[in-house]
Scaffold this active site. Structure first.
Site, PDB file in Angstrom:
ATOM      1  CE  LYS A   1      53.138 -36.175-114.911  1.00  0.00           C
ATOM      2  NZ  LYS A   1      52.887 -36.398-113.485  1.00  0.00           N
ATOM      3  CG  ASN A   2      56.208 -37.893-112.615  1.00  0.00           C
ATOM      4  OD1 ASN A   2      55.444 -36.927-112.681  1.00  0.00           O
ATOM      5  ND2 ASN A   2      55.796 -39.150-112.676  1.00  0.00           N
TER       6      ASN A   2
ATOM      7  CB  CYS B   1      44.240 -38.293-107.156  1.00  0.00           C
ATOM      8  SG  CYS B   1      45.378 -39.566-107.591  1.00  0.00           S
TER       9      CYS B   1
ATOM     10  NE  ARG C   1      49.196 -40.489-105.861  1.00  0.00           N
ATOM     11  CZ  ARG C   1      49.647 -39.895-106.954  1.00  0.00           C
ATOM     12  NH1 ARG C   1      48.811 -39.485-107.889  1.00  0.00           N
ATOM     13  NH2 ARG C   1      50.933 -39.693-107.102  1.00  0.00           N
TER      14      ARG C   1
ATOM     15  CG  ASP D   1      53.521 -43.311-113.456  1.00  0.00           C
ATOM     16  OD1 ASP D   1      52.530 -43.558-112.750  1.00  0.00           O
ATOM     17  OD2 ASP D   1      54.386 -42.464-113.140  1.00  0.00           O
TER      18      ASP D   1
ATOM     19  NE  ARG E   1      47.372 -33.451-113.903  1.00  0.00           N
ATOM     20  CZ  ARG E   1      47.320 -34.246-112.849  1.00  0.00           C
ATOM     21  NH1 ARG E   1      46.290 -35.025-112.676  1.00  0.00           N
ATOM     22  NH2 ARG E   1      48.289 -34.257-111.977  1.00  0.00           N
TER      23      ARG E   1
HETATM   24  N1  EPU Z   1      52.393 -43.602 -99.974  1.00  0.00           N
HETATM   25  C1  EPU Z   1      52.003 -43.616 -98.653  1.00  0.00           C
HETATM   26  N2  EPU Z   1      52.366 -42.559 -97.875  1.00  0.00           N
HETATM   27  C2  EPU Z   1      53.083 -41.502 -98.356  1.00  0.00           C
HETATM   28  C3  EPU Z   1      53.480 -41.508 -99.717  1.00  0.00           C
HETATM   29  C4  EPU Z   1      53.115 -42.588-100.495  1.00  0.00           C
HETATM   30  O1  EPU Z   1      51.350 -44.549 -98.186  1.00  0.00           O
HETATM   31  O2  EPU Z   1      53.361 -40.570 -97.594  1.00  0.00           O
HETATM   32  C5  EPU Z   1      52.015 -44.739-100.835  1.00  0.00           C
HETATM   33  C6  EPU Z   1      51.138 -44.306-102.016  1.00  0.00           C
HETATM   34  O3  EPU Z   1      49.772 -44.214-101.668  1.00  0.00           O
HETATM   35  C7  EPU Z   1      51.422 -45.395-103.018  1.00  0.00           C
HETATM   36  C8  EPU Z   1      52.900 -45.719-102.756  1.00  0.00           C
HETATM   37  O4  EPU Z   1      53.187 -45.230-101.449  1.00  0.00           O
HETATM   38  O5  EPU Z   1      50.638 -46.528-102.737  1.00  0.00           O
HETATM   39  C9  EPU Z   1      53.880 -45.096-103.719  1.00  0.00           C
HETATM   40  O6  EPU Z   1      53.577 -43.725-103.904  1.00  0.00           O
HETATM   41  P1  EPU Z   1      54.692 -42.635-104.194  1.00  0.00           P
HETATM   42  O7  EPU Z   1      54.810 -41.742-103.001  1.00  0.00           O
HETATM   43  O8  EPU Z   1      55.932 -43.290-104.687  1.00  0.00           O
HETATM   44  O9  EPU Z   1      54.010 -41.800-105.360  1.00  0.00           O
HETATM   45  P2  EPU Z   1      54.259 -40.278-105.633  1.00  0.00           P
HETATM   46  O10 EPU Z   1      55.636 -39.921-105.294  1.00  0.00           O
HETATM   47  O11 EPU Z   1      53.144 -39.473-105.058  1.00  0.00           O
HETATM   48  C10 EPU Z   1      55.187 -40.497-108.056  1.00  0.00           C
HETATM   49  C11 EPU Z   1      54.772 -40.058-109.429  1.00  0.00           C
HETATM   50  C12 EPU Z   1      53.558 -40.859-109.872  1.00  0.00           C
HETATM   51  C13 EPU Z   1      53.935 -42.335-109.862  1.00  0.00           C
HETATM   52  C14 EPU Z   1      54.418 -42.749-108.460  1.00  0.00           C
HETATM   53  C15 EPU Z   1      54.905 -44.177-108.376  1.00  0.00           C
HETATM   54  C16 EPU Z   1      55.450 -37.740-109.404  1.00  0.00           C
HETATM   55  C17 EPU Z   1      55.060 -36.311-109.498  1.00  0.00           C
HETATM   56  N3  EPU Z   1      54.463 -38.639-109.409  1.00  0.00           N
HETATM   57  O12 EPU Z   1      54.072 -40.226-107.219  1.00  0.00           O
HETATM   58  O13 EPU Z   1      53.288 -40.443-111.198  1.00  0.00           O
HETATM   59  O14 EPU Z   1      52.821 -43.117-110.223  1.00  0.00           O
HETATM   60  O15 EPU Z   1      55.513 -41.881-108.060  1.00  0.00           O
HETATM   61  O16 EPU Z   1      55.925 -44.395-109.282  1.00  0.00           O
HETATM   62  O17 EPU Z   1      56.628 -38.055-109.348  1.00  0.00           O
HETATM   63  C18 EPU Z   1      51.964 -40.051-113.101  1.00  0.00           C
HETATM   64  O18 EPU Z   1      52.926 -39.433-113.592  1.00  0.00           O
HETATM   65  O19 EPU Z   1      50.951 -40.375-113.771  1.00  0.00           O
HETATM   66  C19 EPU Z   1      51.999 -40.420-111.691  1.00  0.00           C
HETATM   67  C20 EPU Z   1      50.895 -40.716-110.992  1.00  0.00           C
END
Ligand code: EPU
Length: 426
Positions: free
Chosen positions: A22-23, A116, A121, A311, A403
């Protein structure tokens, strides 16, 4: 609303084909916006989040056709560079259209996703990264309004926190920027690597994906391309845990266990045995079984890749609830990712939360109960707990599972689980 009913206790045995990730699929679909040429993606999983991304891309003007798990996208006729709140609030990963729209069309208006269940996030890193490439960005009425009328320009950006989608968004934007972009402290997740492979097949010039420094030489335009989505390492890890929590054995195909290095080490320490499928077998994969009567308690610390994936934290915690001993589970990525704990405790688990750690003391067996899913991975942990518990577990609010888990009920039924999906009475 649907629910899942599980009669626990069946030892799983059989084969599970792991779907595309998915990701990885979500940003790959968004990458179609970078080009006026056709992009063909194979191994796209059937998930509600993927349907949400289709809906978003279609309203931008992308033409999409499907044949099984192969999706053909053509973004020649994009008519609209706004990602509206009604769609973004359904799926926060919609934010990955921001970089592609901005770099190709010089403008984008994308709703802020909001928080969320697992944490606040924020998307500040996405915004700061795009500003580094010369974008003018304002926040107006809950929207990110980004402009780059003369195109983006490559630059060096040291990401203050490792962010998976932040890396993906800025990397996609840099593909069509003028000159070189260097992303330092980039995410190293396999999904980032998969996106870079696809972008390079489209004619991008990206080096270093999979390391913490990604270098992108901007190009003028992209070519038609095809790409096969990497396996879903989180789905793979979830079924590996399902084998151990039911003291059973599973063969997982179309997947690569090397994508969960720390997780697989801990599964072995907890009492599992992992053997790779024979090189002559039709598909890549592995076999996992329990070799001990007892699951051993192991400590878990979530970290960016290649660390233990956040995850898989909830699912591994479900396994630890029936361990012989104790386990300390520490969540370092999201501030509110223990929503499954109170539900697991309703099934008889012994878990105490201390800040960002949870102390899990193993109990001999969980007991079935009605439980409520709160987010995607928490839902998976409740299904795993239900498979191992004595008696009946009813998991409600399973739209979260839809999802991210392609046909989870069918895949578990095929391996002997007593599980069914029904309509809830109210
Ligand atoms: N963060 C910030 N600022 C930003 C972006 C992130 O502070 O602009 C923080 C987040 O709040 C978090 C950390 O950085 O504390 C890491 O977040 P990241 O940006 O890596 O998460 P993401 O890219 O939004 C993806 C996956 C998530 C997975 C995370 C961490 C996708 C679509 N989603 O989210 O997947 O948990 O990386 O590995 O790629 C899931 O599939 O259940 C899921 C939540």
């Amino acid at each position: 609303m649907d629910q899942i009913i599980i009669q626990g206790g069946a030892q799983l045995s059989g084969t599970v084909k792991i779907s595309g990730a998915k990701n990885a699929a979500l940003p790959l679909l968004a990458a179609s916006l970078l080009s006026d040429q056709e992009l063909i993606l194979h191994n796209i999983p059937q998930l509600a989040d993927i349907d949400s991304m289709f809906e978003l891309l279609i309203q931008h003007g992308v033409q999409i056709s499907k044949e099984g798990s192969t999706i053909t996208l053509n973004a020649r006729g994009v008519v609209n560079t706004t990602a509206p709140y009604e769609l973004v609030r359904k799926m926060r990963s919609s934010i990955v259209v921001l970089g592609p729209l901005l770099t190709r069309f010089g403008k984008a208006r994308v709703s802020l996703p909001g928080g969320c269940a697992i944490g606040t996030r924020p998307v500040d890193i996405h915004i700061e990264g795009l500003r580094k490439l010369g974008a003018e960005i304002e926040l107006e009425d809950g929207y990110i309004v980004a402009k780059a009328p003369n195109g983006l320009v490559g630059n060096t950006y040291t990401m203050p926190i490792i962010s998976v989608q932040g890396t993906e968004n800025v990397m996609m934007a840099a593909v069509l920027a003028k000159g070189e972009t260097k992303l330092i402290n980039a995410a190293r997740e396999p999904e980032v690597v998969d996106l870079a492979l696809c972008l390079n097949a489209m004619g991008a010039k990206i080096e270093g994906a999979g390391t913490d420094t990604i270098i992108i030489q901007g190009v003028e335009s992209l070519n038609p391309a095809q790409h096969t989505v990497v396996c879903d390492r989180i789905e793979m890890g979830t079924y590996a845990i399902a084998a151990l929590i039911t003291k059973g054995e599973l063969t997982l195909t179309d997947c690569d266990v090397s994508l969960i290095p720390i997780v697989s080490d801990l599964l072995i320490k907890a009492g599992g045995e992992i053997n790779l499928l024979d090189a002559n077998s039709p598909s890549k994969g592995f076999h996992i079984k329990t070799i001990s009567d007892n699951i051993c308690g192991v400590d878990i610390l979530t970290e960016p890749y290649p660390g233990f994936a956040t995850d898989l934290q909830a699912q591994m915690m479900a396994l630890m609830t029936i361990s012989n001993g104790a386990s300390m589970v520490t969540e370092t990525i999201f501030e509110n990712r223990f929503m499954h704990v109170s539900e697991l405790c309703r099934m008889g688990a012994d878990i105490n939360i201390h800040g960002s750690s949870a102390l899990v003391r193993g109990v001999p067996q969980l007991k079935g109960a009605p439980v409520m899913a709160t987010d995607l991975r928490a839902s998976a942990s409740l299904v795993l707990a239900g498979l191992s518990a004595a008696g009946q577990t009813i998991v409600q609010r399973i739209y979260h599972l839809d999802r991210g888990y392609d046909n989870i009920v069918g895949k578990l039924q095929n391996c002997g689980a007593t599980i069914e999906r029904t309509k809830a009475s109210s």
